[in-house]
Design a protein around this motif. Structure first.
Motif: not given
Length: 556
Positions: A225-237
């Protein structure tokens, strides 16, 4: 009390009588649609062929007598539950739960007794099967701290003993990256020395590290895909990003078996939520038609957005989303698609790229691709991927992005090293070997359980393998018997599953050797006969071993 206790154990632990099942219309429909050969998706022939190739899903029903004994057992437990509550009320039995103080009797109660009825009278009897403390790496084998209870599981005490080398069949360690090999983890150790263990800031402030940007580019390349963003917690994603995408005046069409994080995110968004039957394209299309034709309630104005929310692999059912048909419906009715690949990314597809690769579909057909790093990558956190405009919007509007602390550097490096291993960028074929090993282990384990006569749910490609146990008494007895044989399993019942569909959920890993799986299957066969758990009426021909652990010949 003696009569009560005898009847309790008679109905809960008698292996000849107490059996369980579901025979609801919901399951009949799900069974029918999951095995429907004539697909009614308004898509092209290629879409239909892709689904038929991967549609081997099973939701077999158990005999009618099993359902009868299930509900009879629940009825008796309920009656004795009320009787025990009466004994507690008159002071003949001690109440261990939290209670209001006497001087607060005129206040509105903070603890609702009736809401805790199930916890008091059933869960406590089998509570020893959950929250068992482990004291080692959660790899293919682990160590458990032994504990006992002197008051029917209201409290526990540790004996000081440790159960060593218990085969781990419950962790989401699909590709075996939850490991302590110092050669593999050297880069993680180096990043910890360089950046420390925590960032102590958000990405919006001074918590944006170079390795965060490296990971996001790597995730985008991995997914195509073109872009992505990561987060520190899967549930909060899920729970914190869905409200940023939809709101009042929008419609969410959610699969009835979606994870709690998706449900919470949908509720927090303020959007209207409607639930369609699991993997049922007729139900989904009916709701899409109604949404387009009728619009919003009362005003009949068009919905601002219509968002379809599904999962790649459903964690309690082991079923795989019918992605080609959902994409076709999404395009037909001009809706958006939110795909949660928490259990499927890294675990399915020829190179571990999830259900889009499994069905040979273009990732651009999915508007919002979500996944977690807590399963196949042996780490923590999650990601949102898709078009650059989508990701840029979330960077400034997502609560998880703006207010939550940035991902820990060691965790970030763990994900990078695991993903590079899968992609072969570490100069080895270890990653693709693990992906193929997981697929072989999954098919082998599922095939053997079917041959033994167990009822198992889900898709043949799914490493999540639910084995139906049905009755709470059998759930408890199964977990205890397997632990005595040094097999660690996860058992699940109400309210995490429907009342009459209690089960053991096995998670197959690439780190499991053939000897480990055979040992588990051997003990499963014994316990299944002892507790009368083989409810399947289907006949499966014995199959030869698919391969050995050393059968892989990979291109360099």
């Amino acid at each position: 009390m003696c009569i009560e206790r005898c009847l309790f154990f008679f109905f809960f632990f008698n292996s000849q009588l107490i059996v369980a099942v579901n025979t609801t219309l919901h399951l009949k429909l799900r069974h029918f649609y999951s095995n429907d050969i004539v697909l009614r998706c308004p898509s092209c022939l290629q879409c239909k062929t892709a689904y038929v190739q991967h549609r081997q899903e099973s939701f077999e029903q158990a005999p009618m007598y099993v359902a009868i004994m299930t509900y009879v057992g629940y009825g008796i437990v309920t009656l004795f539950g009320y009787f025990r509550d009466f004994l507690r009320a008159v002071g003949l039995e001690k109440c261990h739960l939290a209670q209001e103080r006497q001087e607060q009797k005129d206040f509105i109660p903070l603890y609702q007794d009736f809401e805790n009825f199930y916890t008091r009278n059933l869960y406590m009897r089998v509570r020893d099967n959950w929250n068992r403390p482990i004291c080692s790496l959660p790899g293919p084998v682990f160590d458990l701290m032994e504990r006992v209870s002197d008051d029917y599981n209201w409290t526990f005490r540790f004996t000081g003993k440790t159960l060593h080398n218990v085969i781990n069949m419950g962790s989401y360690n699909y590709l075996g990256f939850a490991e302590n090999n110092e050669d593999f983890l050297k880069t993680v150790a180096d990043k910890t020395v360089q950046y420390g263990a925590g960032v102590c800031s958000t990405r919006q402030e001074i918590g944006n590290l170079s390795i965060h940007q490296e990971l996001e580019q790597l995730v985008a390349n991995f997914l195509g895909v073109e872009s992505s963003m990561t987060f520190g917690m899967g549930f909060a994603t899920n729970s914190m990003n869905i409200p940023a995408l939809v709101g009042k005046g929008c419609l969410i069409l959610s699969d009835e078996l979606n994870h709690t994080s998706l449900i919470l995110g949908a509720r927090l968004s303020g959007a209207t939520i409607r639930v369609f039957k699991h993997n049922n394209m007729h139900s989904l299309e009916k709701m899409l038609k109604e949404a387009v034709c009728s619009g919003q309630p009362r005003t009949h104005r068009p919905w601002k957005k219509i968002l379809i929310m599904v999962e790649g692999i459903y964690s309690m059912e082991g079923s795989v989303v019918r992605l080609p048909e959902i994409v076709a419906l999404k395009k037909k009715y001009k809706a958006y698609l939110y795909l949660d690949e928490a259990h499927s990314i890294g675990a399915v597809g020829p190179s571990g790229r999830g259900v889009t690769e499994l069905f040979n579909m273009n990732p651009a057909d999915v508007d919002v691709m979500m996944g977690t790093f807590t399963k196949s990558f042996g780490a923590a956190g999650g990601y949102i991927a898709g078009k650059k405009e989508l990701v840029d919007y979330l960077r400034s509007h997502s609560h998880s992005a703006v207010y939550a602390s940035a991902m820990s550097p060691p965790v970030t490096e763990q994900i990078i090293r695991a993903m590079k291993c899968i992609l072969g960028k570490d100069g080895s074929t270890e990653g693709i070997r693990r992906v193929r090993q997981l697929a072989e282990n999954t098919r082998y384990f599922r095939a053997r359980l079917k041959e033994m006569g167990f009822i198992i749910y889900g898709n043949d490609d799914s490493p999540v393998v639910p084995v139906l146990l049905y009755m709470p008494g059998k759930v408890a007895a199964f977990a205890r018997e397997m632990l005595q044989r040094k097999i660690g399993v996860v058992v699940v019942g109400f309210p995490a599953t429907p009342l009459a569909e209690a089960r053991a959920r096995f998670c197959v890993s690439a780190a499991h050797t053939r000897d480990m799986l055979n040992q588990v299957l051997h003990h499963m066969n014994e316990v299944g006969d002892m507790l009368c758990l083989k409810f399947s009426r289907r006949k499966y021909a014995p199959q030869p071993d698919l391969c050995d652990d050393t059968d892989f010949e990979l291109d360099s």
